[in-house]
Every structure is written in C-alpha cells, then in structure tokens.
Design an enzyme around this catalytic site. Structure first.
Site, PDB file in Angstrom:
ATOM      1  CB  ALA A  50      53.005  33.472  45.378  1.00  0.00           C
ATOM      2  CD  GLN A 195      44.240  25.591  45.136  1.00  0.00           C
ATOM      3  OE1 GLN A 195      43.801  24.620  45.752  1.00  0.00           O
ATOM      4  NE2 GLN A 195      44.138  26.814  45.609  1.00  0.00           N
ATOM      5  CG  ASP A 235      51.186  30.990  48.665  1.00  0.00           C
ATOM      6  OD1 ASP A 235      50.643  31.424  47.646  1.00  0.00           O
ATOM      7  OD2 ASP A 235      51.241  29.781  48.934  1.00  0.00           O
TER       8      ASP A 235
HETATM    9  O1  MRU Z   1      45.415  30.086  46.747  1.00  0.00           O
HETATM   10  P1  MRU Z   1      46.345  29.916  45.571  1.00  0.00           P
HETATM   11  O2  MRU Z   1      45.912  28.869  44.605  1.00  0.00           O
HETATM   12  O3  MRU Z   1      46.717  31.218  44.924  1.00  0.00           O
HETATM   13  O4  MRU Z   1      47.621  29.317  46.300  1.00  0.00           O
HETATM   14  C1  MRU Z   1      48.877  29.658  46.003  1.00  0.00           C
HETATM   15  C2  MRU Z   1      49.558  28.520  45.477  1.00  0.00           C
HETATM   16  O5  MRU Z   1      49.527  28.287  44.295  1.00  0.00           O
HETATM   17  C3  MRU Z   1      50.267  27.605  46.359  1.00  0.00           C
HETATM   18  O6  MRU Z   1      50.221  27.881  47.684  1.00  0.00           O
HETATM   19  C4  MRU Z   1      51.629  27.325  45.823  1.00  0.00           C
HETATM   20  O7  MRU Z   1      52.071  26.166  46.411  1.00  0.00           O
HETATM   21  C5  MRU Z   1      52.601  28.459  45.992  1.00  0.00           C
HETATM   22  S1  MRU Z   1      52.565  29.609  44.679  1.00  0.00           S
HETATM   23  C6  MRU Z   1      53.729  28.994  43.533  1.00  0.00           C
END
Ligand code: MRU
Length: 336
Positions: A50, A195, A235
């Site tokens: 995010a 991830q 997010d």
């Molecule tokens: O779909 P993504 O990889 O953009 O997901 C967002 C994230 O990185 C995670 O949900 C995260 O835990 C929060 S953003 C620091």
C-alpha cells in the site's frame, strides 16, 4: 539495514523501481518514464504494497504531466492511476493529495510542483515507517520471554519492499534487530502471489533470522506456543478499526485470538480511511485465476481469487502508526 536495492528512487525525469515481479530470483531496477509505465507497474505488481503504491502513484502524476499540465490532463492522469488497484487506500490518498496541491498551483509551475509533492509523499513515508518501527519496538520488548528470541509471525510482505523504506509490520523487527535484540520471524508464504518470499528475501538481505511456512501451518505454530505475537500490515483501515490486508490475515487473527497471541496491525496514517465507517465498505480486489499458476488456470475450473480480507477490529490487539499504538476501536484520536 542494507538499502542496496531501493524500492523507488528518482532518476532525472524518470523514476527507478525495483521490479518486484522478478524477486526473489533476481533484483532488477526498472525505469518508469511515463504515466503508462507507472500505471502498468502498479497493475502488474512490479510495485506493490500500500505505501509504495501510493508513492508510485504520486510520481505517476508527475510523469503524466510531462508535456501537458492542464486541468484536463491532471484529471485524466489521476483517473488513470486511480483505476489501477482498488483496495489499498494509500493510492487514493496520494492522488487526492496531489490533486489538492496541484489544483492550487499555477500552470507554469505545476509540473515542478508535482515532482516536489511526490518527493514529499516518499520522504514522509520513510519517516512514518521509521516511527512505526520505534513504537513497535516497545511491543516486541514487552513480548520478550526469557533468553529465547522473540518469535514474530507476519503475513504477506509489509516490509521495506512494500514501502519507500523501513516497512510497516517489519519496521519494529528491523528496529529490534538493530538494537541487538534476538528476533526470529515466521514468514507466511501468502498464496497465491507468494509475497512471503519477498519478506524472506528482504529479511535475508538484512540478516534477520526467519523461517518460511505454508500459510496453513500458522495455527499449529500458535497452538504450540511458538509465536509471541503477530504483526501484519494493512491496505485499508476503516474508521472503526476493521482492517483489510492480504487474504489470509483474518484466519491468522482468529487463530491468534484462540491461542492468546497478541495480534497487531502496523500502518501509517495514510492507510486509515476515516471516510469508510467499517470493513463492510472496503472494496476487495478480485484478481485473475492465472495467479494460481498455469496448471490451475488451464484446468478451467471456476476460481475465486479475492486478494484481501477484512479482520474485524475486535480481533486486533492494537494498531501501530507513526503516532503510537492505539486500540483498534480508538482511531478517532488520530483523525486530523
Ligand atoms: O497485493 P499486494 O502485494 O500489493 O498486497 C499489499 C500488501 O503488501 C499487503 O497486504 C501488506 O500486508 C500491506 S501493505 C504494507
């Protein structure tokens, strides 16, 4: 902490990003030169997380105004970037901020103003995450039992790769490591995009002990007393503290509650959506079946791939922001 591979840096009239679709196998910087480059990087997750999406979008506005800084073009640029991904509110927060500043700026200097504001978004993200690290460190110290390392579980990547620097959920872990406190991280694989491998990559780069686990192993490890606390990123956090984060977070929160393990969310204020009263109002991104891999996609069976879930505020022990640690139900104290 090593910053050999920055997530996003300015490069003349362009921006260099670390292409996260190539990690963990190879680290390659990629140059963004246009609005289209920036929008595509967010859509295909060359940048993700995010706060990093927000900063990339801010720079995307600056790139998009390169030859035309008119009101009409500004609107078109912001609409294009806003359509890239729905759930991470930092994207929309950054675009609203850019619009607010640039609409007040005279046309002749609007392009320079856009670069300046994007730079401010990136710089503030670093500072906010560093502060999250300091506030979260106190929680880690409180969770420390005896002479064994503090065992922290995390999900997805909320480390420095998800931000301009330091990370959110991982920032307290970096702070503990820098302070010489023994810490070990259970890294959840995070299907389907894995991830968790990004988290493992950056923890290895920083020399922080960690172990990768299948998502479904999290409950067992908590039952066995091998997890002192869980910290995840976010997010979008609704005004009542309900938190959208990578799908699978909610199950970890349920397991944590069942086993008496503290469950914290770490995020900068730019992730709190005070206009959204509760988690029911958070849009959940649905992504393509291809993310399950070609074998599944080619099999032709129906696939649902919601990329995020919502953890109710009642399951969250506290939210760590640059302002400190608050109960999930008491975020109003941080509203500007
Ligand atoms: O779909 P993504 O990889 O953009 O997901 C967002 C994230 O990185 C995670 O949900 C995260 O835990 C929060 S953003 C620091």
């Amino acid at each position: 902490m090593s910053t050999r591979w920055p997530t996003l840096i300015e490069d003349g009239n362009g921006v260099l990003i670390l292409d996260q679709t190539r990690l963990p196998h190879e680290a390659v910087m990629l140059r963004l030169d246009s609005l289209e480059d920036a929008a595509n990087a967010i859509c295909v997750m060359q940048v993700r997380g995010a706060p990093l999406i927000g900063a990339t979008a801010a720079y995307g506005v600056a790139l998009g105004l390169a030859t035309d800084a008119s009101d009409a073009r500004l609107g078109q640029v912001i609409d294009t970037l806003a359509a890239t991904r729905p759930t991470a509110v930092n994207l929309h927060w950054a675009l609203a901020r850019m619009r607010r500043v640039l609409e007040r700026s005279e046309l002749a200097i609007r392009r320079e103003a856009a670069w300046k504001e994007a730079r401010a978004v990136a710089t503030e993200d670093k500072a906010a995450n560093a502060a999250i690290g300091r506030h979260g460190l106190a929680l880690l110290q409180a969770a420390h039992r005896g002479d064994r390392p503090i065992n922290v579980m995390t999900h997805c990547n909320a480390g420095r790769l998800a931000t301009v620097e330091h990370g959110t959920a991982i920032a307290p872990i970096y702070a503990a490591h820098a302070a010489g406190i023994a810490v070990h991280v259970w890294v959840s694989e995070t299907r389907p995009r894995n991830q968790g491998l990004l988290t493992a990559w950056e923890l290895r780069e920083a020399g922080v002990p960690h172990t990768l686990i299948a998502d479904n192993a999290a409950g067992l490890l908590m039952m066995q007393g091998k997890v002192d606390l869980v910290i995840v990123g976010a997010d979008r956090i609704a005004a009542n503290g309900d938190t959208a984060n990578k799908v699978g977070t909610y199950l970890k929160a349920l397991a944590a509650r069942a086993h008496g393990v503290p469950f914290y969310v770490a995020a900068p204020l730019s992730t709190i959506d005070f206009a959204c009263p509760s988690g029911a109002g958070i849009p959940i991104e649905e992504r393509a079946a291809q993310e399950f891999g070609a074998a599944v996609a080619d099999f032709g069976t129906a696939v649902a791939n919601p990329a995020f879930d919502v953890t109710p505020a009642a399951l969250i022990s506290g939210i760590i922001s640059e302002r400190g640690v608050a109960a999930a139900g008491a975020l109003g104290q941080w509203q500007a």
